[in-house]
Design an enzyme around this catalytic site. Structure first.
Site, PDB file in Angstrom:
ATOM      1  N   GLU A   2       0.860  -1.172   0.000  1.00 58.21           N
ATOM      2  CA  GLU A   2       0.000   0.000   0.000  1.00 58.21           C
ATOM      3  C   GLU A   2       0.899   1.225   0.000  1.00 58.21           C
ATOM      4  OE1 GLU A   2      -2.061  -0.744   3.620  1.00 58.21           O
ATOM      5  OE2 GLU A   2      -3.502  -2.109   2.722  1.00 58.21           O
ATOM      6  N   VAL A   3       0.527   2.237  -0.780  1.00 61.80           N
ATOM      7  CA  VAL A   3       1.368   3.424  -0.924  1.00 61.80           C
ATOM      8  C   VAL A   3       0.632   4.649  -0.395  1.00 61.80           C
ATOM      9  CG1 VAL A   3       2.697   4.861  -2.513  1.00 61.80           C
ATOM     10  CG2 VAL A   3       2.446   2.411  -2.960  1.00 61.80           C
ATOM     11  N   LYS A  18       5.735   3.248   0.928  1.00 64.13           N
ATOM     12  CA  LYS A  18       5.136   1.974   0.546  1.00 64.13           C
ATOM     13  C   LYS A  18       5.329   0.994   1.687  1.00 64.13           C
ATOM     14  CE  LYS A  18       5.001  -1.354  -3.262  1.00 64.13           C
ATOM     15  NZ  LYS A  18       5.523  -1.675  -4.616  1.00 64.13           N
ATOM     16  N   ASP A 110       8.460  -6.906 -15.097  1.00 65.82           N
ATOM     17  CA  ASP A 110       7.048  -6.529 -14.983  1.00 65.82           C
ATOM     18  C   ASP A 110       6.806  -5.161 -15.605  1.00 65.82           C
ATOM     19  OD1 ASP A 110       4.437  -7.174 -14.289  1.00 65.82           O
ATOM     20  OD2 ASP A 110       4.577  -6.269 -12.300  1.00 65.82           O
TER      21      ASP A 110
END
Length: 205
Positions: A2-3, A18, A110
């Protein structure tokens, strides 16, 4: 993870924090990828790679403090459409960031529109090296190596290279393939491997 947007009172600047979501904080694989992201990105010194300030642990878990990028993800930008000049400029900046990573023996694994931030001034930042394969990273005299299990498929299905989709070893060429998919989307507004299911996309790739 989660940021959150946060403020550093010592240096008087806003930062992005983060943290590992509490549901995954005890998962060894997640923690390993979190550490990998911090080490990989901090090993790179390039204006198109997000800057890592520090990482550490608190009572609420492990965190990474990084540069706060004001703007939109490339995914959000693509919804409004890009002209060829904009697509070329964004592609060039992402390619430069990846070239620096590959020079440091880091494969991102990614590359996708969600991991590319476009600032309000058009400057690009490549994010999220959590899946990166790091062959060797020298930091303060310590060599850190990461490896994944044989045959393990890691990445985002629509942007995997053929070898990545088959669980084979990846090289810098895999990131180049993924960037090609991103550029195709940026220029045409559609994915190069349309299919009705994730398995269909993998087969097409």
């Amino acid at each position: 993870g989660e940021v959150y947007r946060a403020h550093d009172p010592r240096l008087r600047r806003d930062v992005a924090i983060k943290v590992i979501s509490r549901a995954l904080a005890s998962d060894a694989v997640t923690v390993d990828r979190f550490i990998r992201e911090a080490i990989s990105a901090s090993a790179l010194n390039h204006p198109n790679v997000v800057t890592i300030y520090e990482t550490g642990d608190t009572a609420n878990g492990r965190y990474i403090a990084m540069e706060l990028v004001q703007g939109m993800t490339l995914r959000e930008v693509l919804r409004d459409g890009l002209d060829p000049e904009q697509a070329r400029d964004i592609g060039r900046q992402v390619a430069e960031a990846l070239a620096v990573a590959h020079g440091a023996q880091i494969v991102h694994r990614d590359v996708k529109p969600e991991n590319v931030m476009v600032r309000e001034d058009g400057y690009v930042k490549v994010l999220d090296f959590g899946l990166a394969r790091v062959e060797r990273v020298e930091r303060e005299g310590v060599t850190v190596s990461f490896a994944t299990g044989s045959g393990l498929v890691i990445g985002t299905i629509g942007y995997m290279s053929p070898e990545q989709a088959q669980g084979e070893p990846v090289t810098a060429a895999s990131d180049v393939f993924s960037l090609g998919v991103v550029l195709y989307e940026a220029l045409t507004g559609q994915h190069p491997f349309p299919a009705s299911s994730a398995l269909g996309v993998l087969h097409a790739i």
